[in-house]
Design a protein around this motif. Structure first.
Motif, PDB file in Angstrom:
ATOM      1  N   ILE A  10       1.218  -1.174   0.055  1.00 53.19           N
ATOM      2  CA  ILE A  10      -0.118   0.051   0.243  1.00 53.19           C
ATOM      3  C   ILE A  10       0.543   0.852  -0.227  1.00 53.19           C
ATOM      4  CG2 ILE A  10      -1.488   1.070   1.675  1.00 53.19           C
ATOM      5  CD1 ILE A  10      -2.236  -1.567   2.444  1.00 53.19           C
ATOM      6  N   ALA A  11       0.814   1.998  -1.165  1.00 53.90           N
ATOM      7  CA  ALA A  11       1.277   3.258  -1.114  1.00 53.90           C
ATOM      8  C   ALA A  11       0.850   4.349  -0.022  1.00 53.90           C
ATOM      9  CB  ALA A  11       2.087   4.127  -2.767  1.00 53.90           C
ATOM     10  N   ALA A  12       1.487   4.812   0.818  1.00 52.83           N
ATOM     11  CA  ALA A  12       0.919   6.075   1.565  1.00 52.83           C
ATOM     12  C   ALA A  12       2.107   6.736   1.713  1.00 52.83           C
ATOM     13  CB  ALA A  12       0.758   5.780   2.946  1.00 52.83           C
ATOM     14  N   GLU A  13       1.341   8.460   1.721  1.00 52.76           N
ATOM     15  CA  GLU A  13       2.137   9.649   1.478  1.00 52.76           C
ATOM     16  C   GLU A  13       3.551   9.551   2.559  1.00 52.76           C
ATOM     17  OE1 GLU A  13       1.693  14.583   2.833  1.00 52.76           O
ATOM     18  OE2 GLU A  13      -0.146  13.191   3.096  1.00 52.76           O
ATOM     19  N   GLY A  14       4.062   9.271   1.963  1.00 51.65           N
ATOM     20  CA  GLY A  14       5.396   9.532   2.965  1.00 51.65           C
ATOM     21  C   GLY A  14       6.033   8.040   3.217  1.00 51.65           C
ATOM     22  N   ALA A  15       5.321   6.973   2.617  1.00 50.65           N
ATOM     23  CA  ALA A  15       5.478   5.376   3.353  1.00 50.65           C
ATOM     24  C   ALA A  15       5.453   4.417   2.860  1.00 50.65           C
ATOM     25  CB  ALA A  15       4.393   5.340   4.517  1.00 50.65           C
ATOM     26  N   SER A  16       5.299   3.280   2.939  1.00 47.16           N
ATOM     27  CA  SER A  16       4.494   1.958   1.806  1.00 47.16           C
ATOM     28  C   SER A  16       4.210   1.014   3.423  1.00 47.16           C
ATOM     29  CB  SER A  16       6.065   1.670   1.106  1.00 47.16           C
ATOM     30  OG  SER A  16       5.549  -0.211   0.954  1.00 47.16           O
ATOM     31  N   LEU A  17       3.619   0.611   2.969  1.00 45.11           N
ATOM     32  CA  LEU A  17       2.311   0.015   4.571  1.00 45.11           C
ATOM     33  C   LEU A  17       2.489  -1.543   3.894  1.00 45.11           C
ATOM     34  CD1 LEU A  17      -0.708   2.283   5.021  1.00 45.11           C
ATOM     35  CD2 LEU A  17       1.923   2.177   5.961  1.00 45.11           C
ATOM     36  N   ALA A  18       2.737  -2.962   4.672  1.00 47.14           N
ATOM     37  CA  ALA A  18       2.004  -4.002   4.352  1.00 47.14           C
ATOM     38  C   ALA A  18       0.271  -3.975   4.489  1.00 47.14           C
ATOM     39  CB  ALA A  18       3.237  -4.733   5.138  1.00 47.14           C
ATOM     40  N   GLY A  19       0.201  -4.391   3.916  1.00 45.04           N
ATOM     41  CA  GLY A  19      -1.016  -5.442   4.021  1.00 45.04           C
ATOM     42  C   GLY A  19      -1.720  -6.714   3.448  1.00 45.04           C
ATOM     43  N   THR A  20      -2.757  -7.299   3.978  1.00 49.64           N
ATOM     44  CA  THR A  20      -3.218  -8.657   3.690  1.00 49.64           C
ATOM     45  C   THR A  20      -4.810  -7.972   3.201  1.00 49.64           C
ATOM     46  OG1 THR A  20      -1.615  -9.136   5.488  1.00 49.64           O
ATOM     47  CG2 THR A  20      -3.182 -10.779   3.962  1.00 49.64           C
ATOM     48  N   TYR A  21      -5.384  -9.140   1.961  1.00 48.64           N
ATOM     49  CA  TYR A  21      -6.643  -9.313   1.483  1.00 48.64           C
ATOM     50  C   TYR A  21      -6.795 -10.274   1.635  1.00 48.64           C
ATOM     51  CZ  TYR A  21     -10.040  -8.877  -1.359  1.00 48.64           C
ATOM     52  OH  TYR A  21     -11.623  -8.119  -1.740  1.00 48.64           O
ATOM     53  N   TYR A  22      -7.979 -10.708   2.053  1.00 52.36           N
ATOM     54  CA  TYR A  22      -8.393 -12.288   2.325  1.00 52.36           C
ATOM     55  C   TYR A  22      -9.810 -11.699   1.785  1.00 52.36           C
ATOM     56  CZ  TYR A  22      -6.363 -11.782   6.440  1.00 52.36           C
ATOM     57  OH  TYR A  22      -5.461 -11.855   8.059  1.00 52.36           O
ATOM     58  N   ALA A  23      -9.769 -12.605   0.721  1.00 53.75           N
ATOM     59  CA  ALA A  23     -10.619 -12.473  -0.888  1.00 53.75           C
ATOM     60  C   ALA A  23     -12.105 -13.538  -0.281  1.00 53.75           C
ATOM     61  CB  ALA A  23     -10.394 -13.518  -1.620  1.00 53.75           C
ATOM     62  N   PRO A  24     -12.912 -12.534  -0.599  1.00 52.06           N
ATOM     63  CA  PRO A  24     -14.625 -13.379  -0.071  1.00 52.06           C
ATOM     64  C   PRO A  24     -14.438 -14.502  -0.228  1.00 52.06           C
ATOM     65  CG  PRO A  24     -14.915 -11.531  -1.840  1.00 52.06           C
ATOM     66  CD  PRO A  24     -13.145 -11.455  -1.284  1.00 52.06           C
ATOM     67  N   SER A  25     -15.461 -15.610   0.055  1.00 55.13           N
ATOM     68  CA  SER A  25     -16.030 -17.164  -0.689  1.00 55.13           C
ATOM     69  C   SER A  25     -17.401 -16.352  -0.756  1.00 55.13           C
ATOM     70  CB  SER A  25     -16.102 -18.154   0.567  1.00 55.13           C
ATOM     71  OG  SER A  25     -16.116 -17.907   1.685  1.00 55.13           O
ATOM     72  N   GLY A  26     -18.060 -17.402  -1.690  1.00 56.00           N
ATOM     73  CA  GLY A  26     -19.967 -17.476  -2.063  1.00 56.00           C
ATOM     74  C   GLY A  26     -19.937 -16.086  -2.816  1.00 56.00           C
ATOM     75  N   GLU A  27     -21.034 -15.878  -2.352  1.00 50.83           N
ATOM     76  CA  GLU A  27     -21.795 -14.559  -2.831  1.00 50.83           C
ATOM     77  C   GLU A  27     -21.067 -13.272  -2.438  1.00 50.83           C
ATOM     78  OE1 GLU A  27     -25.619 -12.117  -4.060  1.00 50.83           O
ATOM     79  OE2 GLU A  27     -25.837 -14.091  -2.725  1.00 50.83           O
ATOM     80  N   VAL A  28     -20.148 -12.542  -2.826  1.00 50.54           N
ATOM     81  CA  VAL A  28     -20.055 -11.533  -2.474  1.00 50.54           C
ATOM     82  C   VAL A  28     -20.902  -9.828  -1.681  1.00 50.54           C
ATOM     83  CG1 VAL A  28     -18.042  -9.603  -2.815  1.00 50.54           C
ATOM     84  CG2 VAL A  28     -17.786 -11.448  -4.190  1.00 50.54           C
ATOM     85  N   ARG A  29     -20.594  -9.532  -0.386  1.00 52.79           N
ATOM     86  CA  ARG A  29     -21.730  -8.167   0.052  1.00 52.79           C
ATOM     87  C   ARG A  29     -21.103  -7.452   0.297  1.00 52.79           C
ATOM     88  NH1 ARG A  29     -24.763 -10.497   5.406  1.00 52.79           N
ATOM     89  NH2 ARG A  29     -24.393 -12.846   5.078  1.00 52.79           N
ATOM     90  N   ALA A  30     -19.367  -7.471   0.564  1.00 52.23           N
ATOM     91  CA  ALA A  30     -19.424  -6.157   0.280  1.00 52.23           C
ATOM     92  C   ALA A  30     -17.752  -6.146   0.570  1.00 52.23           C
ATOM     93  CB  ALA A  30     -19.772  -5.428   2.007  1.00 52.23           C
ATOM     94  N   SER A  31     -16.631  -5.341   0.678  1.00 49.90           N
ATOM     95  CA  SER A  31     -15.643  -5.511   0.387  1.00 49.90           C
ATOM     96  C   SER A  31     -14.906  -4.675   1.715  1.00 49.90           C
ATOM     97  CB  SER A  31     -14.770  -5.013  -0.585  1.00 49.90           C
ATOM     98  OG  SER A  31     -14.860  -5.610  -1.593  1.00 49.90           O
TER      99      SER A  31
END
Length: 287
Positions: A10-31
């Motif tokens: 994740i590119a932030a102003e003045g920094a690089s952040l480490a993130g993790t994305y957990y993909a949804p299973s089944g019908e997607v309700r939201a992110s």
């Protein structure tokens, strides 16, 4: 679809952040983007993120700059302040989630500090829901007497002395939580020991807040047994966000068959029965 959590930069102003994305299973309700609490690494939220993903909610977690997996230099060399975490890093994570999930509803979940950035951000029209838990406009005198000795040590004795000597807040060595950049600690201390909380930093390190944001549902939540950010402090925050239609909710552990919810522990694995109700999902509490 590969449901293995994905590492995300994740590119932030003045920094690089480490993130993790957990993909949804089944019908997607939201992110959902999960803004974490102060001193709580993103790995703590993996159980909640996995639970949500199994219910069709994609989740992005991350660590703030110079902390956790986003720490790329010695902590004593960090120039990060609390406002960097609450404004710049949270905004960057929200933008990244919108890129990862270009369609469908966007949700925001802020835990403690993670919820304090709400009035400082703009939100895409598809942002449907903003939920905070344990986020409040607090003062050290709000804490119950049983917890106050620890608070006084953190803000007025061991905390400032150790931070001045070490060049960062050595929370682990003091048994007072995680290690934190000095700038984060000092600004956090200022907010929690002054009656105007963060108002003194508005126009300096904080932009002008918008307490009347329109569009998303806003839910301001707290555990009845939270001594770190007590219900009285969370109620103040809900009152400030009243122009946005914020709804205040205080959760009682026994209502969910739990012995405690507390502050950080609210999103720990053992407290799963309360999570559906926290997010306002259309399933029974404890489901």
């Amino acid at each position: 679809m590969d449901l293995t959590p994905q590492k995300i930069a994740i590119a932030a102003e003045g920094a690089s952040l480490a993130g993790t994305y957990y993909a949804p299973s089944g019908e997607v309700r939201a992110s959902l983007v999960l803004h974490g609490a102060t001193g709580v690494p993103q790995r703590f939220y993996r159980h909640f993120a996995g639970w949500a993903a199994a219910r069709g909610i994609g989740v992005l977690t991350y660590d703030y700059r110079d902390f956790g997996e986003s720490q790329h230099r010695p902590m004593r060399d960090s120039d990060a302040i609390f406002a960097d975490w609450a404004v710049r890093d949270q905004a960057a994570a929200q933008r990244k989630l919108a890129e990862i999930a270009p369609d469908g509803p966007l949700w925001v979940l802020g835990h403690s500090l993670g919820g304090l950035g709400i009035p400082f951000h703009g939100y895409p029209e598809r942002t449907e829901k903003i939920v905070t838990v344990g986020a409040g406009i607090g003062h050290f005198t709000d804490h119950p007497w049983s917890y106050r000795p620890k608070v006084l040590a953190f803000w007025f004795a061991l905390g400032p002395l150790a931070t001045a000597v070490a060049g960062y807040m050595p929370g682990k060595r003091l048994l007072l939580g995680a290690d934190l950049p000095a700038g984060v600690y000092w600004q956090w201390r200022r907010w929690c020991t002054r009656r105007d909380f963060f108002n003194g930093d508005i126009g300096v390190s904080l932009p002008e807040p918008n307490y009347a944001l329109s569009g998303p549902e806003v839910r301001i939540c707290v555990a009845r047994d939270d001594v770190v950010v007590p219900p009285v402090a969370v109620r103040r925050y809900a009152d400030a966000l009243a122009p946005a239609g914020a709804v205040y909710r205080c959760f009682t552990p026994a209502d969910y068959g739990l012995s405690r919810l507390n502050h950080i522990e609210f999103l720990a694995r053992d407290n799963q029965p309360v999570w559906a109700d926290l997010l306002g999902l259309s399933v029974p509490a404890g489901g």
